[in-house]
Design a protein around this motif. Structure first.
Motif, mmCIF file in Angstrom:
data_model
loop_
_atom_site.group_PDB
_atom_site.id
_atom_site.type_symbol
_atom_site.label_atom_id
_atom_site.label_comp_id
_atom_site.label_asym_id
_atom_site.label_seq_id
_atom_site.Cartn_x
_atom_site.Cartn_y
_atom_site.Cartn_z
ATOM 1 N N ALA A 393 0.823 -1.210 0.000
ATOM 2 C CA ALA A 393 0.000 0.000 0.000
ATOM 3 C C ALA A 393 0.856 1.259 0.000
ATOM 4 N N ILE A 394 2.051 1.183 0.579
ATOM 5 C CA ILE A 394 2.958 2.332 0.623
ATOM 6 C C ILE A 394 3.775 2.442 -0.661
ATOM 7 N N MET A 395 4.336 1.335 -1.122
ATOM 8 C CA MET A 395 5.313 1.357 -2.205
ATOM 9 C C MET A 395 4.683 1.513 -3.582
ATOM 10 N N GLY A 396 3.455 1.015 -3.753
ATOM 11 C CA GLY A 396 2.865 1.040 -5.080
ATOM 12 C C GLY A 396 3.706 0.246 -6.060
ATOM 13 N N ASP A 397 3.794 0.746 -7.277
ATOM 14 C CA ASP A 397 4.561 0.053 -8.315
ATOM 15 C C ASP A 397 5.937 0.666 -8.545
ATOM 16 N N ASP A 398 6.278 1.715 -7.775
ATOM 17 C CA ASP A 398 7.566 2.369 -8.021
ATOM 18 C C ASP A 398 8.525 2.257 -6.839
ATOM 19 N N ASP A 399 8.238 1.344 -5.909
ATOM 20 C CA ASP A 399 9.171 1.016 -4.820
ATOM 21 C C ASP A 399 9.561 2.237 -3.989
ATOM 22 N N ARG A 400 8.625 3.133 -3.746
ATOM 23 C CA ARG A 400 8.930 4.331 -2.958
ATOM 24 C C ARG A 400 9.174 3.963 -1.497
ATOM 25 N N GLY A 401 9.946 4.782 -0.806
ATOM 26 C CA GLY A 401 10.262 4.512 0.591
ATOM 27 C C GLY A 401 9.232 5.041 1.559
ATOM 28 N N PHE A 402 8.475 6.060 1.125
ATOM 29 C CA PHE A 402 7.413 6.648 1.926
ATOM 30 C C PHE A 402 6.170 6.761 1.041
ATOM 31 N N TRP A 446 2.160 3.494 15.408
ATOM 32 C CA TRP A 446 2.500 2.193 14.847
ATOM 33 C C TRP A 446 1.197 1.441 14.602
ATOM 34 N N GLU A 447 1.208 0.485 13.672
ATOM 35 C CA GLU A 447 0.000 -0.296 13.431
ATOM 36 C C GLU A 447 0.309 -1.785 13.494
ATOM 37 N N TRP A 448 -0.603 -2.492 14.170
ATOM 38 C CA TRP A 448 -0.468 -3.944 14.279
ATOM 39 C C TRP A 448 -0.546 -4.596 12.902
ATOM 40 N N CYS A 449 0.296 -5.584 12.682
ATOM 41 C CA CYS A 449 0.220 -6.439 11.497
ATOM 42 C C CYS A 449 -0.256 -7.830 11.918
ATOM 43 N N LEU A 450 -0.643 -8.631 10.950
ATOM 44 C CA LEU A 450 -1.101 -9.985 11.244
ATOM 45 C C LEU A 450 0.068 -10.921 11.549
ATOM 46 N N ASP A 451 1.270 -10.552 11.108
ATOM 47 C CA ASP A 451 2.435 -11.438 11.179
ATOM 48 C C ASP A 451 2.910 -11.654 12.616
ATOM 49 N N THR A 452 3.230 -12.891 12.925
ATOM 50 C CA THR A 452 3.894 -13.214 14.185
ATOM 51 C C THR A 452 5.326 -13.639 13.888
ATOM 52 N N VAL A 453 6.212 -13.416 14.857
ATOM 53 C CA VAL A 453 7.619 -13.788 14.711
ATOM 54 C C VAL A 453 8.067 -14.486 15.986
ATOM 55 N N GLU A 454 9.194 -15.146 15.893
ATOM 56 C CA GLU A 454 9.727 -15.847 17.060
ATOM 57 C C GLU A 454 10.082 -14.842 18.148
ATOM 58 N N LYS A 455 9.713 -15.159 19.365
ATOM 59 C CA LYS A 455 9.965 -14.235 20.473
ATOM 60 C C LYS A 455 11.452 -14.210 20.813
ATOM 61 N N PRO A 456 11.923 -13.103 21.392
ATOM 62 C CA PRO A 456 13.321 -13.055 21.839
ATOM 63 C C PRO A 456 13.591 -14.101 22.915
ATOM 64 N N VAL A 467 4.416 -8.293 14.693
ATOM 65 C CA VAL A 467 5.028 -7.197 13.944
ATOM 66 C C VAL A 467 4.176 -5.932 14.060
ATOM 67 N N ILE A 468 4.844 -4.792 14.275
ATOM 68 C CA ILE A 468 4.221 -3.476 14.135
ATOM 69 C C ILE A 468 5.006 -2.697 13.087
ATOM 70 N N HIS A 469 4.327 -1.782 12.399
ATOM 71 C CA HIS A 469 4.933 -1.143 11.223
ATOM 72 C C HIS A 469 4.446 0.297 11.110
ATOM 73 N N GLY A 470 5.278 1.179 10.566
ATOM 74 C CA GLY A 470 4.848 2.517 10.183
ATOM 75 C C GLY A 470 5.356 3.655 11.037
ATOM 76 N N GLY A 471 5.854 3.373 12.246
ATOM 77 C CA GLY A 471 6.304 4.460 13.101
ATOM 78 C C GLY A 471 5.143 5.197 13.745
ATOM 79 N N HIS A 481 10.187 4.564 7.523
ATOM 80 C CA HIS A 481 10.525 4.044 6.200
ATOM 81 C C HIS A 481 9.855 2.694 5.980
ATOM 82 N N VAL A 482 9.495 2.416 4.750
ATOM 83 C CA VAL A 482 8.711 1.226 4.433
ATOM 84 C C VAL A 482 9.411 -0.067 4.833
#
Length: 506
Positions: A393-402, A446-456, A467-471, A481-482
Motif C-alpha cells: 500500500a505504501i510502495m505502489g509500483d515504483d518502490d517508494r520509501g514513503f 504504529w499499526e499492528w500487522c497480522l504477522d507473528t515472529v519468534e519471540k526473543p 510485527v508493528i509497522h509505520g512508526g 521508512h517502508v
C-alpha cells in the motif's frame, strides 16, 4: 456522552469555547467551510451517532435552514435537544421542541456552566426527572449584550484549537501571543505558527477538492448536465486520480451496463453511515525489499484496506454494541487470545481522546477481535493487514520509501520531527497519502500487522511476538521508512500503537 453542536456559521467561535469547557464529554461540531450537501451528509451521520444535540440559539441560527434541518434530524432520531442561548435578544420559538434550555448569553459564568452541566446530566440519564424546558429571562438589561471578552490566548488554547482541527483559530491565537510580546525560552512560537498554517493550508486544499467533487457530483446526477459533469470529472481525475468516494467513474464511457456491485462498492456503501470508515482497493503487485543481502520480492494479491486507521469513535461502537466487545467469541481465533479476554474483561481507554483520532492502547488480540466483529457486521473476511500488504500500500509500483515518494517530508506525516508530541486526527495529512489514497500509513501510531515472529530468547511470558509497522508520533523518520518494522508482545497496550483493517477479495 457524545454531543453534536448545531450552530450558524457566524456563531462557530462559541462552539470552540463550549468544547473547551466540557472536554470530558466527546463533542463534535462542523468545521468545514462548505455548507451544502457535504454538511447535510455529515450532520446526518453525526446526529445518528450522538447521544444529544446542543442547539446554539441566536438570530443567525433561527434564520438558518441548515440549523432548522439539524433540529428535524435530531427529533427524527429521538435525540434530546438542549437549547443554548448565546444572544440575549433572541426570542425562542415554541416549535423548536427543546428538551431543556440554558442561557449563556452573559458568557461562561459559574452559574451558566453549572446549568449546562446539569442539562447534560439530565439528558444523559434519561430516567432522571426532567424539568420542563422554559425560556430564560433574556431581557433583564436594556443595555444589550455585554461586550465580548477578548479571546483567551495561551499555549493550552492553541493546543486545543489544533486538536479540534481549528487551525485558523490556532494561528490567530499564536499571532495574538506574539502581538502581546509573550515569549518562551523553550517554546518556538514561529514553529507552532508554521505548523498551524501548514495544517490550515492542507485543510483548505482538502475542502476545495471535496467541494469541486460535490459540484461535479450534482452535474453528473442530473441528466440535463451529465455530459458537462463527465467532462469535468475527467479533468478532475487528472489532478486527483484516486479520489472518487461516490463512484462517479461509473459514468465514464466504457463501463459495462448493469455491472455487478464490487466488494469495494458494497463495503463503502455499508460503511457510509460511520464517519471515516472508508475502503480503498490496493491492486495485486509485487513488493521488493532491498536489504544487505540483496533484493527480496514477494507477490501480493489484491485487497481492500481502510482508508484511515480505526478511530476512537469506530472502536467505541464495538465496545458498546450488544454483540461487540461483550461477546467473547471474537477472541476465539487462538487459545491465548481467549485466555486474555477471559482474564481481562475490561478495556483500557485511549491515551488521546477525540472521535477522529486513531484508537490506540489496544493490544493485538483486541485489534483482531474488532476485525472479526466488523467482518461479521459487513459480511466480509476482514482482518489485520500483513506486513507485505502494508508495504504494498505504501510502495505502489515504483518502490517508494514513503507513501508520497522516496524522501522523508515532516509536513506529510506525524513523526517526532513534526513536534506534535501526540496523535493527530486521522485525516490531517491529505498530502501524505499513498498511491492508493490511504492516509496515515506512516507516523501517528504504529499499526499492528497480522504477522507473528519468534519471540526473543529473554522473553518468558509469550509464545510469540507480533510485527508493528509505520512508526508513530514519537518515532524518528527512519522508523517510518517502508522497510523498517519492529516486533512486540501481543498483549502490549501503548498509546503509540493502533491498527487498521483489510478485507480479503478472495
Amino acid at each position: 456522552m457524545r454531543i453534536v453542536i448545531s450552530s450558524a456559521n457566524e456563531d462557530r467561535p462559541y462552539c470552540v469555547n463550549i468544547a473547551e469547557m466540557i472536554d470530558h464529554h466527546t463533542l463534535w461540531f462542523y468545521q468545514k467551510a462548505d455548507r451544502g450537501v457535504e454538511r447535510l451528509k455529515e450532520m446526518q451521520r453525526r446526529i445518528a451517532w450522538c447521544d444529544g444535540l446542543l442547539f446554539l440559539i441566536s438570530e443567525n441560527s433561527l434564520a438558518s435552514a441548515e440549523c432548522r434541518r439539524d433540529l428535524e434530524l435530531a427529533r427524527n432520531e429521538g435525540k434530546p435537544i438542549i437549547g443554548v442561548v448565546i444572544d440575549r435578544h433572541t426570542r425562542i420559538p415554541e416549535e423548536l421542541g427543546l428538551t431543556n434550555c440554558v442561557n449563556l448569553s452573559d458568557g461562561l459564568t459559574v452559574e451558566a456552566v453549572r446549568d449546562l452541566m446539569r442539562a447534560l446530566y439530565i439528558a444523559e440519564h434519561a430516567d432522571a426527572p426532567m424539568p420542563p424546558a422554559k425560556e430564560p429571562d433574556l431581557m433583564l438589561s436594556a443595555q444589550g449584550a455585554a461586550p465580548p471578552e477578548m479571546p483567551r490566548a495561551d499555549i493550552e488554547s492553541v493546543v486545543r484549537a489544533l486538536e479540534n482541527g481549528d487551525y485558523e483559530r490556532a494561528r490567530d491565537l499564536i499571532d495574538l501571543l506574539k502581538e502581546r510580546g509573550e515569549t518562551s525560552v523553550f517554546i518556538d512560537l514561529d514553529a507552532m505558527r508554521a505548523l498551524a498554517q501548514s495544517a490550515l493550508n492542507r485543510q483548505q486544499e482538502q475542502q476545495k477538492m471535496e467541494q469541486e467533487y460535490r459540484n461535479i457530483y450534482h452535474l453528473i446526477k442530473a441528466e440535463v448536465t451529465r455530459q458537462i459533469g463527465v467532462d469535468a470529472f475527467r479533468r478532475f481525475r487528472q489532478k486527483f486520480p484516486d479520489y472518487d468516494p461516490d463512484g462517479l467513474a461509473a459514468f465514464l464511457p466504457g463501463r459495462p451496463p448493469n455491472k455487478p456491485e464490487t466488494l469495494l462498492e458494497r463495503l463503502n456503501r455499508m460503511s457510509a453511515k460511520v464517519p471515516l470508515l472508508e475502503w480503498r482497493e490496493v491492486p495485486a503487485g509485487r513488493v521488493r525489499i532491498r536489504t544487505g543481502d540483496g533484493d527480496h520480492q514477494k507477490d501480493v494479491d489484491a485487497f481492500l484496506m481502510t482508508r484511515y486507521p480505526i478511530t476512537n469513535l469506530q472502536y467505541n461502537m464495538f465496545m458498546k454494541a450488544p454483540n461487540g466487545y461483550c461477546d467473547p467469541r471474537w477472541w476465539d481465533f487462538a487459545p491465548e487470545a481467549r485466555k486474555w479476554r477471559d482474564s481481562e474483561p475490561n478495556y483500557k481507554p485511549p491515551q488521546f481522546k477525540g472521535p477522529d483520532r486513531p484508537r490506540e492502547t489496544v493490544n493485538w488480540y483486541d485489534a483482531r477481535a474488532f476485525c472479526n466483529w466488523l467482518g461479521h457486521i459487513l459480511d466480509a473476511k476482514i482482518t489485520l493487514p500483513t506486513l507485505r500488504q502494508r508495504q504494498r500500500a505504501i510502495m505502489g509500483d515504483d518502490d517508494r520509501g514513503f507513501p508520497w515518494g522516496a524522501d522523508f517530508d515532516p509536513t506529510r506525516c506525524n513523526t517526532v520531527e513534526s513536534r506534535t508530541q501526540m496523535t493527530t486526527v486521522v485525516n490531517q495529512y491529505p498530502n501524505g497519502v499513498g498511491p492508493y489514497d490511504i492516509y496515515d500509513l506512516v507516523g501517528n501510531t504504529w499499526e499492528w500487522c497480522l504477522d507473528t515472529v519468534e519471540k526473543p530468547a529473554n522473553d518468558t511470558g509469550e509464545k510469540y511476538h507480533v510485527v508493528i509497522h509505520g512508526g508513530a508520533f514519537l518515532s524518528k523518520s527512519n522508523r517510518a521508512h517502508v522497510t523498517h518494522y519492529m516486533s512486540v508482545p501481543p498483549q502490549s497496550q501503548y498509546g503509540s500503537i493502533g491498527f487498521r483493517a483489510v478485507a480479503l477479495m478472495r
